[in-house]
Design an enzyme around this catalytic site. Structure first.
Site, PDB file in Angstrom:
ATOM      1  N   TYR A 152       0.833  -1.210   0.000  1.00 38.36           N
ATOM      2  CA  TYR A 152       0.000   0.000   0.000  1.00 38.36           C
ATOM      3  C   TYR A 152       0.864   1.255   0.000  1.00 38.36           C
ATOM      4  O   TYR A 152       0.617   2.198  -0.759  1.00 38.36           O
ATOM      5  CB  TYR A 152      -0.912  -0.023   1.223  1.00 38.36           C
ATOM      6  N   LYS A 156       1.009   4.204  -2.906  1.00 36.53           N
ATOM      7  CA  LYS A 156       0.677   5.595  -2.615  1.00 36.53           C
ATOM      8  C   LYS A 156       1.878   6.517  -2.823  1.00 36.53           C
ATOM      9  O   LYS A 156       1.709   7.685  -3.226  1.00 36.53           O
ATOM     10  CB  LYS A 156       0.141   5.721  -1.186  1.00 36.53           C
TER      11      LYS A 156
END
Length: 227
Positions: A152, A156
């Protein structure tokens, strides 16, 4: 009237962003992958529904044809990542995270650029995360340094860099990314410490900036964030 498209708008921060921008006078297209849920959300708020799966080229192209004109794009759709130990993380585990959270942003942005380029005040807001900040991930005082979301966080961080590059390559646009903060939504099983109204605050603010507003920045509801 400003025409705005929000991906992943059937719930959470996307839904709240649509609610607040509709109240501010925007004509809001509420995009969602699931037609039934998306249509229900749009009916509830008085927005316009468009089916859009950020991982599917044909779905995105059909959404472009439906929307027709656009001033503001909010790339909000995303999926939470696994918190597997780093030694267990494989390319197959990371790939779906990048497909939605990074490639989805690029796919949707690329497809809608011809519409945005016709706007007098084109704006792009990418919903990122403090977990994608290299500075915060290595700052012992930040909660982001206490979490190890390899897939993740990497996706990002890619959104953050893509935002900077879009801002440089599209100087007439205002392109920024935001960290909504730890907001109580389905995304984190409602464990967040912020309300959804607080989580949407920075998105709504940056969706309404004018040509003299910031571009190529990273923000939360309190102000600028370090990369």
């Amino acid at each position: 009237m400003t025409t705005t498209l929000i991906t992943g708008a059937n719930k959470g921060i996307g839904f709240e962003t649509a609610k607040q921008l509709l109240a501010a006078g925007h004509d809001v297209w509420m995009a969602a992958r699931d037609r039934e849920r998306g249509e229900a959300a749009a009916r509830e708020l008085g927005g316009r529904f468009v089916q859009l799966d950020v991982t599917d080229d044909a779905s995105v192209a059909a959404a472009v044809a439906t929307v027709g004109a656009l001033d503001v794009l909010v790339n909000n759709a995303g999926v939470p990542g696994p918190l597997d130990p780093v030694e267990a993380v494989t390319p197959d585990l990371v790939r779906p995270m990048f497909e939605t959270n990074l490639f989805g942003v690029i796919r949707v942005t690329h497809a809608f650029l011809p519409l945005l380029e016709k706007s007098d005040r084109p704006v792009i807001v990418n919903v990122s995360s403090g977990l994608g900040s290299l500075h915060l991930a290595t700052d012992p005082e930040s909660i982001a340094s206490q979490i190890i979301p390899l897939a993740y966080g990497a996706a990002k961080a890619g959104v953050n860099m893509a935002t900077v590059q879009y801002a440089k390559g599209l100087p007439r646009f205002r392109v920024n990314c935001i960290d909504p903060g730890f907001t109580a939504t389905d995304f984190n099983r409602h464990q967040g410490t912020q309300t959804v109204q607080e989580g949407a605050e920075a998105v709504v603010r940056l969706a309404q900036i004018g040509p003299d507003g910031p571009t190529g920045g990273f923000f939360d509801r309190a102000g600028s964030l370090p990369w």
